[in-house]
Motif scaffolding. Structure first.
Motif, PDB file in Angstrom:
ATOM      1  N   PRO A  44      12.407  -7.834   2.989  1.00 28.72           N
ATOM      2  CA  PRO A  44      11.330  -7.661   3.977  1.00 28.72           C
ATOM      3  C   PRO A  44      11.642  -8.211   5.368  1.00 28.72           C
ATOM      4  O   PRO A  44      11.293  -7.572   6.367  1.00 28.72           O
ATOM      5  CB  PRO A  44      10.140  -8.367   3.329  1.00 28.72           C
ATOM      6  N   PRO A  45      12.309  -9.376   5.506  1.00 30.80           N
ATOM      7  CA  PRO A  45      12.561  -9.872   6.866  1.00 30.80           C
ATOM      8  C   PRO A  45      13.549  -9.024   7.666  1.00 30.80           C
ATOM      9  O   PRO A  45      13.693  -9.243   8.872  1.00 30.80           O
ATOM     10  CB  PRO A  45      13.139 -11.285   6.625  1.00 30.80           C
ATOM     11  N   LEU A  46      14.225  -8.075   7.019  1.00 32.88           N
ATOM     12  CA  LEU A  46      15.216  -7.280   7.736  1.00 32.88           C
ATOM     13  C   LEU A  46      14.597  -6.513   8.903  1.00 32.88           C
ATOM     14  O   LEU A  46      15.229  -6.333   9.942  1.00 32.88           O
ATOM     15  CB  LEU A  46      15.906  -6.295   6.786  1.00 32.88           C
ATOM     16  N   SER A  47      13.368  -6.041   8.723  1.00 31.02           N
ATOM     17  CA  SER A  47      12.711  -5.287   9.799  1.00 31.02           C
ATOM     18  C   SER A  47      11.880  -6.195  10.689  1.00 31.02           C
ATOM     19  O   SER A  47      11.179  -5.709  11.586  1.00 31.02           O
ATOM     20  CB  SER A  47      11.815  -4.186   9.208  1.00 31.02           C
ATOM     21  N   LYS A  48      11.981  -7.502  10.474  1.00 30.64           N
ATOM     22  CA  LYS A  48      11.171  -8.446  11.241  1.00 30.64           C
ATOM     23  C   LYS A  48      12.089  -9.509  11.848  1.00 30.64           C
ATOM     24  O   LYS A  48      12.801  -9.242  12.809  1.00 30.64           O
ATOM     25  CB  LYS A  48      10.098  -9.058  10.340  1.00 30.64           C
ATOM     26  N   HIS A 316      -0.743  -6.365 -15.437  1.00 31.09           N
ATOM     27  CA  HIS A 316      -1.930  -5.870 -14.736  1.00 31.09           C
ATOM     28  C   HIS A 316      -1.707  -6.096 -13.242  1.00 31.09           C
ATOM     29  O   HIS A 316      -1.873  -7.216 -12.749  1.00 31.09           O
ATOM     30  CB  HIS A 316      -3.183  -6.617 -15.203  1.00 31.09           C
ATOM     31  N   PRO A 317      -1.320  -5.072 -12.498  1.00 33.91           N
ATOM     32  CA  PRO A 317      -1.021  -5.270 -11.081  1.00 33.91           C
ATOM     33  C   PRO A 317      -2.214  -5.789 -10.283  1.00 33.91           C
ATOM     34  O   PRO A 317      -3.351  -5.363 -10.497  1.00 33.91           O
ATOM     35  CB  PRO A 317      -0.636  -3.863 -10.603  1.00 33.91           C
ATOM     36  N   LYS A 318      -1.929  -6.702  -9.391  1.00 32.46           N
ATOM     37  CA  LYS A 318      -2.911  -7.203  -8.426  1.00 32.46           C
ATOM     38  C   LYS A 318      -2.287  -7.070  -7.044  1.00 32.46           C
ATOM     39  O   LYS A 318      -1.816  -8.043  -6.450  1.00 32.46           O
ATOM     40  CB  LYS A 318      -3.288  -8.654  -8.737  1.00 32.46           C
ATOM     41  N   PRO A 319      -2.259  -5.847  -6.517  1.00 33.65           N
ATOM     42  CA  PRO A 319      -1.437  -5.575  -5.333  1.00 33.65           C
ATOM     43  C   PRO A 319      -1.876  -6.327  -4.086  1.00 33.65           C
ATOM     44  O   PRO A 319      -3.066  -6.487  -3.820  1.00 33.65           O
ATOM     45  CB  PRO A 319      -1.607  -4.062  -5.135  1.00 33.65           C
ATOM     46  N   TRP A 320      -0.903  -6.773  -3.338  1.00 34.01           N
ATOM     47  CA  TRP A 320      -1.121  -7.220  -1.967  1.00 34.01           C
ATOM     48  C   TRP A 320       0.153  -6.956  -1.175  1.00 34.01           C
ATOM     49  O   TRP A 320       1.246  -6.940  -1.707  1.00 34.01           O
ATOM     50  CB  TRP A 320      -1.538  -8.696  -1.885  1.00 34.01           C
ATOM     51  N   PHE A 321      -0.026  -6.732   0.103  1.00 38.86           N
ATOM     52  CA  PHE A 321       1.065  -6.361   0.990  1.00 38.86           C
ATOM     53  C   PHE A 321       0.853  -7.057   2.335  1.00 38.86           C
ATOM     54  O   PHE A 321      -0.230  -7.575   2.601  1.00 38.86           O
ATOM     55  CB  PHE A 321       1.090  -4.841   1.255  1.00 38.86           C
ATOM     56  N   TRP A 322       1.876  -7.013   3.180  1.00 36.09           N
ATOM     57  CA  TRP A 322       1.686  -7.508   4.539  1.00 36.09           C
ATOM     58  C   TRP A 322       2.638  -6.802   5.495  1.00 36.09           C
ATOM     59  O   TRP A 322       3.654  -6.233   5.089  1.00 36.09           O
ATOM     60  CB  TRP A 322       1.881  -9.017   4.617  1.00 36.09           C
ATOM     61  N   SER A 323       2.289  -6.834   6.767  1.00 37.34           N
ATOM     62  CA  SER A 323       3.150  -6.286   7.805  1.00 37.34           C
ATOM     63  C   SER A 323       2.950  -7.095   9.069  1.00 37.34           C
ATOM     64  O   SER A 323       1.816  -7.302   9.510  1.00 37.34           O
ATOM     65  CB  SER A 323       2.813  -4.810   8.066  1.00 37.34           C
ATOM     66  N   ASP A 324       4.060  -7.574   9.650  1.00 37.17           N
ATOM     67  CA  ASP A 324       4.004  -8.313  10.909  1.00 37.17           C
ATOM     68  C   ASP A 324       4.398  -7.383  12.046  1.00 37.17           C
ATOM     69  O   ASP A 324       5.477  -6.768  12.013  1.00 37.17           O
ATOM     70  CB  ASP A 324       4.959  -9.506  10.881  1.00 37.17           C
ATOM     71  N   GLN A 325       3.536  -7.263  13.052  1.00 34.35           N
ATOM     72  CA  GLN A 325       3.803  -6.433  14.218  1.00 34.35           C
ATOM     73  C   GLN A 325       3.342  -7.186  15.457  1.00 34.35           C
ATOM     74  O   GLN A 325       2.160  -7.509  15.586  1.00 34.35           O
ATOM     75  CB  GLN A 325       3.088  -5.082  14.089  1.00 34.35           C
ATOM     76  N   TYR A 326       4.297  -7.494  16.349  1.00 33.75           N
ATOM     77  CA  TYR A 326       4.030  -8.350  17.503  1.00 33.75           C
ATOM     78  C   TYR A 326       3.493  -9.689  16.998  1.00 33.75           C
ATOM     79  O   TYR A 326       4.082 -10.296  16.097  1.00 33.75           O
ATOM     80  CB  TYR A 326       3.064  -7.673  18.480  1.00 33.75           C
ATOM     81  N   ASP A 327       2.371 -10.130  17.561  1.00 39.73           N
ATOM     82  CA  ASP A 327       1.764 -11.376  17.098  1.00 39.73           C
ATOM     83  C   ASP A 327       0.635 -11.098  16.113  1.00 39.73           C
ATOM     84  O   ASP A 327      -0.166 -11.987  15.803  1.00 39.73           O
ATOM     85  CB  ASP A 327       1.238 -12.192  18.287  1.00 39.73           C
ATOM     86  N   ALA A 328       0.570  -9.882  15.600  1.00 41.93           N
ATOM     87  CA  ALA A 328      -0.493  -9.503  14.668  1.00 41.93           C
ATOM     88  C   ALA A 328       0.028  -9.502  13.240  1.00 41.93           C
ATOM     89  O   ALA A 328       1.164  -9.087  12.986  1.00 41.93           O
ATOM     90  CB  ALA A 328      -1.030  -8.117  15.015  1.00 41.93           C
ATOM     91  N   LYS A 329      -0.794  -9.957  12.333  1.00 44.69           N
ATOM     92  CA  LYS A 329      -0.464  -9.922  10.907  1.00 44.69           C
ATOM     93  C   LYS A 329      -1.481  -9.023  10.204  1.00 44.69           C
ATOM     94  O   LYS A 329      -2.682  -9.289  10.231  1.00 44.69           O
ATOM     95  CB  LYS A 329      -0.481 -11.316  10.289  1.00 44.69           C
ATOM     96  N   LEU A 330      -0.960  -7.972   9.600  1.00 44.65           N
ATOM     97  CA  LEU A 330      -1.781  -7.084   8.784  1.00 44.65           C
ATOM     98  C   LEU A 330      -1.587  -7.483   7.332  1.00 44.65           C
ATOM     99  O   LEU A 330      -0.475  -7.452   6.817  1.00 44.65           O
ATOM    100  CB  LEU A 330      -1.374  -5.629   9.007  1.00 44.65           C
TER     101      LEU A 330
END
Length: 405
Positions: A44-48, A316-330
């Motif tokens: 994941p850090p490769l694109s960040k 039993h999946p309990k999905p969560w994800f994240w994406s960092d873009q600029y200073d915003a965290k999704l």
């Protein structure tokens, strides 16, 4: 705990499995086969942060080589599995060797889709992003003042756009669909992310595809867009999705559907073969889905480790994800596929908001932008099987945490 376990793939899922097995005191022989020369590392850090050089490769590597030796794990790096012989329970390797297994786990991940050569995909200056070597090549190209075209408005494309813009490049992003994130998020989330990029100066063009990349002496020079525009560019980053690496399973006669089809125990139709992580299609919420996330890779791998050591609890999946873009965290909790209604909840500070997904009146997912409180509460509600009404979710004065008791 007897018989050789072979894990194919050195990504998050493969590493998490072997680490958990040893933590559970499993002593069986383990061989990890990985195509890259590097020790297994985080992707994941490769694109960040890795792309911006705020993180080095040594910080991405899960464990040093001594850890594998101390835990009696045989590493076969720079090695690909070319075929599975299910009857003989053996693998043909790119080295020419045969490797026997008693239990086989496929953790082969997924591969970015490339532009075909007919569209200019082979030109110098066209990049995809999958491994650290890709990131190294791209990082060298991301020089201030350069003109970058991002092809694809999914998370990888948007993260690449954010990095490029932050480094001082002129950035145009094209998305063939009507809106960015169309496959993975509701229109309200697309609106929030679009505004984020446009505020940073990204020229974001939705409903716009690529006719061809144009080169001069083999080097990228321009892009011809679907609306007839010819855009001078210095580099292009391709983020048009991924394809699950399921060819080995398919050629061995196992069921695949852009991923290796498994049950809730990660088992294929062959009782000695399992699949985990990005390459696996698994049951979730009455559907068969492929969950591309670190969370799923780790949790499914650890659930399989428990099963391989005598446990009986399915995953039993309990999905969560994240994406960092600029200073915003999704931050994303749950899985919004199949939703029939969304509401947007204002955050408590400027630039923060959350989108709440409902199916038949039940909360199934939350997208939170710079709103950690909404993410945490939403995640707990989903995992507890609790649900606010859409009206409560939309009301910033409503205390959703109180629903947790």
């Amino acid at each position: 705990m007897t018989g050789r376990l072979v894990v194919v793939g050195g990504g998050q899922a493969g590493f998490a499995l072997i680490a958990k097995l040893r933590a559970l005191s499993d002593t069986r022989p383990i061989t990890l086969v990985a195509g890259e020369a590097s020790l297994p590392y985080q992707r994941p850090p490769l694109s960040k942060k890795y792309l911006t050089r705020d993180m080095t490769l040594d910080r991405l590597i899960y464990r040093p080589e001594s850890w594998y030796h101390d835990n009696r794990i045989e590493l076969r790096l720079s090695t690909r599995v070319t075929a599975i012989d299910r009857a003989a329970r053996s693998l043909a390797l790119s080295s020419g060797d045969m490797l026997a297994y008693d239990t086989l786990v496929l953790a082969t991940g997924a591969t970015p889709r490339h532009l075909p050569e007919s569209l200019g995909g082979a030109l110098d200056g066209v990049y995809t992003l999958r491994d650290f070597a890709d990131a190294d090549r791209l990082a060298e190209a991301l020089q201030p003042g350069k003109r970058a075209l991002i092809i694809g408005g999914g998370y990888i494309g948007l993260e690449a756009a954010a990095v490029a813009r932050s480094l001082g490049l002129t950035v145009t992003l094209i998305e063939m669909a009507d809106r960015i994130l169309q496959r993975v998020a509701a229109p309200a989330t697309s609106d929030l992310v679009r505004a984020l990029h446009q505020a940073r100066g990204v020229d974001l063009r939705e409903g716009t595809g690529l006719r061809a990349l144009i080169g001069t002496e083999g080097r990228l020079a321009a892009a011809l867009l679907s609306d007839g525009t010819e855009l001078p560019i210095d580099l292009a980053i391709v983020g048009i999705g991924v394809t699950a690496n399921d060819a080995l399973a398919r050629e061995a006669g196992l069921a695949t559907a852009n991923g290796v089809v498994v049950d809730a125990e990660a088992r294929t139709a062959d009782p000695s073969i399992f699949a985990i992580g990005d390459c696996a299609v698994l049951p979730f919420g009455g559907m068969m889905v492929r969950l591309e996330s670190v969370q799923n890779a780790v949790d499914q791998a650890e659930a399989l480790a428990a099963i391989l050591t005598g446990g009986t609890e399915p995953y039993h999946p309990k999905p969560w994800f994240w994406s960092d873009q600029y200073d915003a965290k999704l931050q994303i909790a749950g899985f919004g596929l199949g939703h029939d209604h969304t509401v947007t909840r204002p955050g408590t500070r400027p630039g923060s908001a959350s989108v709440w997904y409902f199916r038949e009146g039940r909360l199934i997912a939350v997208d939170a932008i710079n709103d950690a409180k909404a993410y945490v509460v939403g995640k707990k509600l989903i995992e507890s099987g609790l649900s606010p009404t859409p009206e409560q979710a939309a009301d910033p004065a409503a205390d959703l945490k109180a629903l947790l008791g």
